[in-house]
Design an enzyme around this catalytic site. Structure first.
Site, PDB file in Angstrom:
ATOM      1  N   LYS A   1       6.659 -53.826  41.959  1.00  0.00           N
ATOM      2  CA  LYS A   1       6.207 -52.425  41.898  1.00  0.00           C
ATOM      3  C   LYS A   1       5.109 -52.195  42.919  1.00  0.00           C
ATOM      4  O   LYS A   1       4.099 -52.898  42.940  1.00  0.00           O
ATOM      5  CB  LYS A   1       5.670 -52.072  40.511  1.00  0.00           C
ATOM      6  CG  LYS A   1       5.416 -50.567  40.400  1.00  0.00           C
ATOM      7  CD  LYS A   1       4.555 -50.185  39.217  1.00  0.00           C
ATOM      8  CE  LYS A   1       3.070 -50.245  39.487  1.00  0.00           C
ATOM      9  NZ  LYS A   1       2.585 -49.316  40.523  1.00  0.00           N
TER      10      LYS A   1
ATOM     11  N   GLU B   1      -4.807 -61.859  41.597  1.00  0.00           N
ATOM     12  CA  GLU B   1      -5.683 -61.871  42.776  1.00  0.00           C
ATOM     13  C   GLU B   1      -6.495 -60.598  42.687  1.00  0.00           C
ATOM     14  O   GLU B   1      -5.953 -59.501  42.831  1.00  0.00           O
ATOM     15  CB  GLU B   1      -4.821 -61.941  44.045  1.00  0.00           C
ATOM     16  CG  GLU B   1      -5.578 -62.502  45.216  1.00  0.00           C
ATOM     17  CD  GLU B   1      -6.037 -61.424  46.165  1.00  0.00           C
ATOM     18  OE1 GLU B   1      -7.194 -60.973  46.004  1.00  0.00           O
ATOM     19  OE2 GLU B   1      -5.257 -61.036  47.037  1.00  0.00           O
TER      20      GLU B   1
ATOM     21  N   CYS C   1     -10.060 -56.994  49.388  1.00  0.00           N
ATOM     22  CA  CYS C   1     -10.669 -57.665  48.239  1.00  0.00           C
ATOM     23  C   CYS C   1     -11.663 -58.727  48.705  1.00  0.00           C
ATOM     24  O   CYS C   1     -12.589 -59.065  48.001  1.00  0.00           O
ATOM     25  CB  CYS C   1      -9.596 -58.257  47.345  1.00  0.00           C
ATOM     26  SG  CYS C   1      -8.312 -59.047  48.283  1.00  0.00           S
TER      27      CYS C   1
ATOM     28  N   GLU D   1     -17.999 -53.988  43.358  1.00  0.00           N
ATOM     29  CA  GLU D   1     -17.101 -53.865  44.510  1.00  0.00           C
ATOM     30  C   GLU D   1     -16.950 -52.383  44.868  1.00  0.00           C
ATOM     31  O   GLU D   1     -16.525 -51.571  44.046  1.00  0.00           O
ATOM     32  CB  GLU D   1     -15.730 -54.449  44.138  1.00  0.00           C
ATOM     33  CG  GLU D   1     -14.789 -54.508  45.311  1.00  0.00           C
ATOM     34  CD  GLU D   1     -13.468 -55.193  44.959  1.00  0.00           C
ATOM     35  OE1 GLU D   1     -12.948 -54.965  43.855  1.00  0.00           O
ATOM     36  OE2 GLU D   1     -12.962 -55.942  45.812  1.00  0.00           O
TER      37      GLU D   1
HETATM   38  P1  ADP Z   1      -7.075 -49.553  42.478  1.00  0.00           P
HETATM   39  O1  ADP Z   1      -8.122 -49.243  41.452  1.00  0.00           O
HETATM   40  O2  ADP Z   1      -7.633 -50.083  43.728  1.00  0.00           O
HETATM   41  O3  ADP Z   1      -6.057 -48.461  42.705  1.00  0.00           O
HETATM   42  P2  ADP Z   1      -5.478 -50.983  40.595  1.00  0.00           P
HETATM   43  O4  ADP Z   1      -5.845 -52.320  40.091  1.00  0.00           O
HETATM   44  O5  ADP Z   1      -5.662 -49.803  39.702  1.00  0.00           O
HETATM   45  O6  ADP Z   1      -6.271 -50.796  41.933  1.00  0.00           O
HETATM   46  O7  ADP Z   1      -3.967 -50.960  41.102  1.00  0.00           O
HETATM   47  C1  ADP Z   1      -3.299 -52.048  41.665  1.00  0.00           C
HETATM   48  C2  ADP Z   1      -1.861 -52.026  41.192  1.00  0.00           C
HETATM   49  O8  ADP Z   1      -1.848 -52.160  39.780  1.00  0.00           O
HETATM   50  C3  ADP Z   1      -1.093 -50.745  41.498  1.00  0.00           C
HETATM   51  O9  ADP Z   1       0.252 -51.079  41.784  1.00  0.00           O
HETATM   52  C4  ADP Z   1      -1.174 -49.987  40.184  1.00  0.00           C
HETATM   53  O10 ADP Z   1      -0.110 -49.080  39.988  1.00  0.00           O
HETATM   54  C5  ADP Z   1      -1.092 -51.115  39.182  1.00  0.00           C
HETATM   55  N1  ADP Z   1      -1.665 -50.820  37.863  1.00  0.00           N
HETATM   56  C6  ADP Z   1      -2.695 -49.995  37.559  1.00  0.00           C
HETATM   57  N2  ADP Z   1      -2.918 -49.982  36.223  1.00  0.00           N
HETATM   58  C7  ADP Z   1      -2.014 -50.820  35.662  1.00  0.00           C
HETATM   59  C8  ADP Z   1      -1.742 -51.257  34.329  1.00  0.00           C
HETATM   60  N3  ADP Z   1      -2.438 -50.804  33.297  1.00  0.00           N
HETATM   61  N4  ADP Z   1      -0.747 -52.150  34.131  1.00  0.00           N
HETATM   62  C9  ADP Z   1      -0.033 -52.648  35.184  1.00  0.00           C
HETATM   63  N5  ADP Z   1      -0.240 -52.256  36.443  1.00  0.00           N
HETATM   64  C10 ADP Z   1      -1.213 -51.373  36.702  1.00  0.00           C
END
Ligand code: ADP
Length: 496
Positions: A187, A263, A297, A394
């Site tokens: 995804k 990561e 990161c 961060e």
């Molecule tokens: P950022 O805050 O930098 O956008 P995230 O950690 O929210 O980073 O997002 C990184 C990835 O994790 C994206 O593909 C996002 O759609 C996905 N993501 C965000 N929330 C969830 C969740 N609760 N469960 C699984 N995947 C998630």
């Protein structure tokens, strides 16, 4: 409709798939939902694409399961490698389009996007080379037993990637998983789905059987969460924020205890000693924080400089940061484009306000550039204390803090004063200092007299709250294989 013709200033017109890539076909989502993709350079809508919900995750997982139990299981390691190498070749053949789509969607400078595509091809080819070199061993215990230990694929791997390096993360995740014989449901991040879909076309062209690699677009809380808690996903690999990383672990624990690799974030120290080559150190400190607009990161966001050279360093670093070309990502000379989204832009500006309120001094930057697009000036904060939010959290933007230290011991102490442990750097001309400090820093990667020089042959990942497991290098294969011991009772020993 599952594709649309788009245009970029770099590569002209191209065919942009908009569907979910399941079983080697682009399809609409079951619920018929779509979402808009925003251009961070001018805030316009690039296009709408199909959104995966739980039902689409189910379909993608069952396609991956079928491929895993069927054709992919029967494929020889040699052919798995051949397909990955072919995919790498196709990345190179279509590098102009892939790089242009990356710049359009993410906002990264075209020169950097080209670097990402080249590194993605390098990574896929590297893991293609590994596919037929994943070996087990024989272990002698007693004379009447024959024991062998095998490395087997884990199964269906859910992979959730972020928006900062969409294609690079695509290849870091897919390369080792597929080389080791797994199948994948990946995804992309909702902010940057486009390049991954263009790359998905190449999966089919390379000749992968349907269902081996499935690419879906969708939101974290819906499609991401569905992957993390899916009962038929055997492993989840996630790159993103530490907050979401914790949720992924909880979802894995609360469902089928799928294997988890993470990561996550960082707040990496970049330490400059008085004996460093100062021009070199300034270049790397600048690159360490401002590369990819600070959306790394492993960004070197905490700069520590030895007292005796501090004043000179700050003056020159300021001058260097002010020279960084910020602007249209499609200009060949641009170094820094816009931040990826309004949300990220607001978050970063919020940190800048917080730093000012806490009493830190802005040496340079601190403001938005223009009134369209998410551009932020390269920013340096001095006069900071270790307890400030801008030193501890961060920021994920073009913002660093700088402060001084006296001794080697103090440098290590403040360098390690973080809950994170992804990366660190030391700048010195003294070999002993380089090695002693590198060994004492609690980080998964330590750079000496350089920064951000990642390579697919070298493992990358976090100590402490920066993650679990390693990506890249041989180490990544550990995360995509499981060990099986087979112990065979033999007849009477032939000896004596
Ligand atoms: P950022 O805050 O930098 O956008 P995230 O950690 O929210 O980073 O997002 C990184 C990835 O994790 C994206 O593909 C996002 O759609 C996905 N993501 C965000 N929330 C969830 C969740 N609760 N469960 C699984 N995947 C998630």
């Amino acid at each position: 409709m599952t594709s649309i013709t788009l245009k970029t200033p770099h590569s002209g017109e191209y065919e942009q798939p908009t569907g979910l890539f399941i079983n080697n076909e682009f399809v609409k989502g079951v619920d018929g939902k779509t979402f808009e993709v925003i251009n961070p350079t001018d805030e316009s809508v690039i296009c709408s694409i199909h959104e995966a919900t739980e039902k689409d995750v189910d379909l993608a997982v069952s396609a991956a399961r079928k491929a895993f139990e069927g054709p992919w299981r029967k494929e020889t390691p040699e052919n798995r490698g051949r397909l990955l190498v072919k995919l790498a070749d196709l990345f190179e053949k279509h590098s102009d389009t892939l790089a242009a789509v990356e710049s359009l969607d993410n906002g990264k400078a075209i020169s950097m996007a080209k670097g990402d595509v080249a590194a993605s091809a390098g990574c896929l080819r590297y893991y293609g080379g590994w596919a037929d070199k994943i070996e087990g061993k024989v272990v002698d215990t007693t004379p009447d037993t024959f024991n062998y230990i095998k490395k087997e694929p884990i199964g269906v791997c859910g992979q959730i990637i972020p928006w900062n390096f969409p294609l690079l993360m695509w290849s870091w995740k897919i390369g080792p998983a597929v080389a080791a014989g797994n199948t994948v449901v990946l995804k992309t991040a909702e902010q940057t789905p486009l390049s991954a879909l263009v790359a998905a076309k190449l999966i089919k062209e390379a000749g992968f059987p349907p269902g081996v690699i499935n690419i879906i677009s969708g939101f974290g809380k819906i499609a991401g969460a569905a992957i993390a808690s899916h009962m038929d996903v055997d492993k989840v690999a996630f790159t993103g924020s530490t907050v979401v990383g914790r949720q992924i672990m909880k979802a894995a624990a609360g469902s089928n205890l799928k294997k988890v690799t993470l990561e996550l974030g960082g707040k990496s120290p970049n330490i400059v000693f008085e004996d460093a080559d100062i021009d070199n150190a300034i270049s790397w400190v600048n690159f360490g924080i401002y590369f990819n607009h600070g959306q790394c990161c492993c960004a070197g966001s905490r700069v520590y400089v030895q007292e005796s050279i501090y004043d000179k360093f700050i003056e020159q670093f300021k001058a260097r940061a002010e020279k960084n070309a910020v602007g249209d990502p499609f200009h060949e000379q641009t170094f820094q484009g816009p931040q990826v989204s309004k949300l990220q832009f607001d978050r970063i500006m919020g940190y800048i306000e917080d730093g000012k309120k806490a009493g830190a001094k802005i040496e340079t930057g601190g403001k938005r550039i223009g009134d369209k697009g998410y551009f932020i000036e390269p920013t340096i904060f001095s006069n900071v204390t270790e307890d400030m939010k801008i030193v501890q959290e961060e920021i994920f933007g073009p913002v660093c803090t700088i402060s001084k230290f006296k001794t080697k011991e103090e440098a290590v102490k403040i360098g390690n004063n973080t809950t994170y442990g992804l990366a660190a750097a030391v700048h010195t001309s003294n070999l002993n200092t380089a090695i002693e400090v590198s060994n004492a820093l609690r980080a998964g990667t330590v750079w000496v007299n350089t920064y951000n020089t990642l390579h697919w042959q070298l493992p990358f990942g976090g100590f402490k709250e920066s993650g679990i497991g390693r990506e890249l290098g041989e180490a990544a294969l550990e995360n995509y294989t499981q060990t099986k011991t087979v112990s065979i009772r033999l007849g009477d020993a032939l000896f004596g």
